[in-house]
Motif scaffolding. Sequence first.
Motif, PDB file in Angstrom:
ATOM      1  N   ALA A 199       0.833  -1.209   0.000  1.00 54.90           N
ATOM      2  CA  ALA A 199       0.000   0.000   0.000  1.00 54.90           C
ATOM      3  C   ALA A 199       0.866   1.257   0.000  1.00 54.90           C
ATOM      4  O   ALA A 199       1.844   1.355   0.741  1.00 54.90           O
ATOM      5  CB  ALA A 199      -0.931  -0.003   1.204  1.00 54.90           C
TER       6      ALA A 199
ATOM      7  N   ILE B  65      -5.542   2.507   2.850  1.00 55.15           N
ATOM      8  CA  ILE B  65      -6.058   1.163   3.132  1.00 55.15           C
ATOM      9  C   ILE B  65      -7.435   1.332   3.761  1.00 55.15           C
ATOM     10  O   ILE B  65      -7.600   2.108   4.716  1.00 55.15           O
ATOM     11  CB  ILE B  65      -5.134   0.396   4.097  1.00 55.15           C
ATOM     12  CG1 ILE B  65      -3.771   0.119   3.450  1.00 55.15           C
ATOM     13  CG2 ILE B  65      -5.780  -0.909   4.544  1.00 55.15           C
ATOM     14  CD1 ILE B  65      -2.732  -0.401   4.430  1.00 55.15           C
TER      15      ILE B  65
ATOM     16  N   ILE C  86      -7.110  -1.651  -1.171  1.00 48.97           N
ATOM     17  CA  ILE C  86      -5.750  -1.096  -1.107  1.00 48.97           C
ATOM     18  C   ILE C  86      -5.529  -0.166  -2.295  1.00 48.97           C
ATOM     19  O   ILE C  86      -5.602  -0.600  -3.451  1.00 48.97           O
ATOM     20  CB  ILE C  86      -4.686  -2.207  -1.104  1.00 48.97           C
ATOM     21  CG1 ILE C  86      -4.833  -3.086   0.149  1.00 48.97           C
ATOM     22  CG2 ILE C  86      -3.281  -1.627  -1.165  1.00 48.97           C
ATOM     23  CD1 ILE C  86      -5.316  -4.452  -0.108  1.00 48.97           C
ATOM     24  N   ASP C  87      -5.343   1.106  -2.005  1.00 45.67           N
ATOM     25  CA  ASP C  87      -5.033   2.131  -3.012  1.00 45.67           C
ATOM     26  C   ASP C  87      -6.085   2.246  -4.111  1.00 45.67           C
ATOM     27  O   ASP C  87      -5.808   2.793  -5.180  1.00 45.67           O
ATOM     28  CB  ASP C  87      -3.663   1.863  -3.650  1.00 45.67           C
ATOM     29  CG  ASP C  87      -2.519   2.094  -2.677  1.00 45.67           C
ATOM     30  OD1 ASP C  87      -2.735   2.799  -1.666  1.00 45.67           O
ATOM     31  OD2 ASP C  87      -1.406   1.580  -2.923  1.00 45.67           O
TER      32      ASP C  87
END
Length: 534
Positions: free
Chosen positions: A192, A196, A280-281
């Motif tokens: 990441a 998150i 994530i991202d």
Amino acid sequence: MEKQFKQHWNRMEQEAGKLINDMTGRIKNSLSGFFRVCVVGLLVLFQIILLIILPFALQQYTVYFYLVLEIGSLIVVFTLVNDSRSPAYKIAWISICLVFPISGQIMFLLWGKTNSSKKIDEKLMRIMAHGTEYVEHDKKLMEEYQRIHPFRSRMSNFLESEGFPLTKNNQIEYYSMGEDAFEAILQDLEKAKHFILIHFFIVAEGAIWDAIHDVCLRKIKEGVEVKFAYDDFGAMLRTEKHFAKKLRAEGFQVAIFNPIHRYTGKLYMNYRSHQKIVVIDGNIGYTGGFNIADEYANLIQRFGVWKDTGVRIVGDAVWGLTITFLQMWEMSREQISENFNKYRPTVKFPESDVYCHIISDGPLNNPNNPIEMLYNQMIDYAREYLYVMTPYLVIEKDMQDALILAVKSGVDVRIITPYIPDKKTIKLVTNYNYGYLLKNGVRIFEYLPGFIHAKSIINEEFGIVGTINMDYRSFYLHYENGVWISNKEVISVIKEDYMKTFAQCREISYEEWCKRPWKMKVTQVILNAFSTLL
């Protein structure tokens, strides 16, 4: 293509488990959480006892009570007859009113009416509407899908109409066990760079939580934003008293959904967030049946081998998971606070023909619940087979009839439930529901190694993997989420897991079911009347 996909999946299975295998699981019970549950339970029990003893305390006014009883009965009957909610819901309240003629009516007026939480619902719907502004529908993509898959597009059109847009350019990894999913999650969390997002129903302090906490803490120190949300009821018994406070002190942003002490006088306290999402991202997303607890990765033994499933998504569908997370985040905080655009994907995804709809549902949609309607369509559209994994089987008569109609139409219908239950009362109701289905040709299998917590349904065209149990609570009382998948290669991998699981099960026959002990039969009849309240 299908062969290559299966080879890739098998390789992922072999490589998984390196981090998880080095962990030692543990169970931690929270005394403060147990105390909170007891206090809230006693408050609710006090209200119920007060309502029950009220008629006896005022028995000298018998004539007036009889008049009130008659009027109250008429109000309850007319209200329930004209209520658009499920027959099971109506039967449950009728049963309560029969057992407690006066008290039951008062309970219904307090907790059972449609508008018992109207002000709360209106506030939350305004918050949910904020997230809906970021939902993007691609008309050209819909036309493309309809041209390529005219049969499948009917269900996709339904999902579009319910606010769940179609996406493509997705890559999906399917995990047949929770430990495999957590292995992948931990690896992705390490990568990441921006943010998150984590949302689970159950959070239990243990080896899995320690690993997630450690990597998130490192990422916070690197400048990564970490939003962590969980359901209050799902976490309180297995996290310490100042769990959220400590996380905030460490730099976590924390949201707790529906604290149980907030609405003790309303049915709304029964509404929980059962969602499981990791993003994530904005580029990678996870969902499935697993929670943050060591039993989901089989690091401790609870109810034998714990089988759970999930998916990793890389692609356009991740934005749907992000929106779902942020909507529940704002609902938990009971305020509009987020700029959703900040959490958009940071990469352009390669083209693929893996089509997905991210789906979600909850009590705010009652009585029109799109996920229940979607499950009925999954049954209706099956032509060759329909396979289901669910820990609980407490379904309405219309869904039972749909399953039976599919069997009579030549569809191979099979349902997998646990051999070892986590909740004995619900196991009894689940077993009671076998009878009508078995008698009419539905095949039911119990997972011998232990507990099936997986929630999925597939036919030869498409499938759903997510958090949704086949019971009243998931369809009406919980906030749920999942992913609808249209891609034969992905479905073939999920089907392969089903075939492996069938081999680990015992099939229940109708004759065996009929030979249940008479005590069990009586208990099941009573419990089934209140199945919507379990």
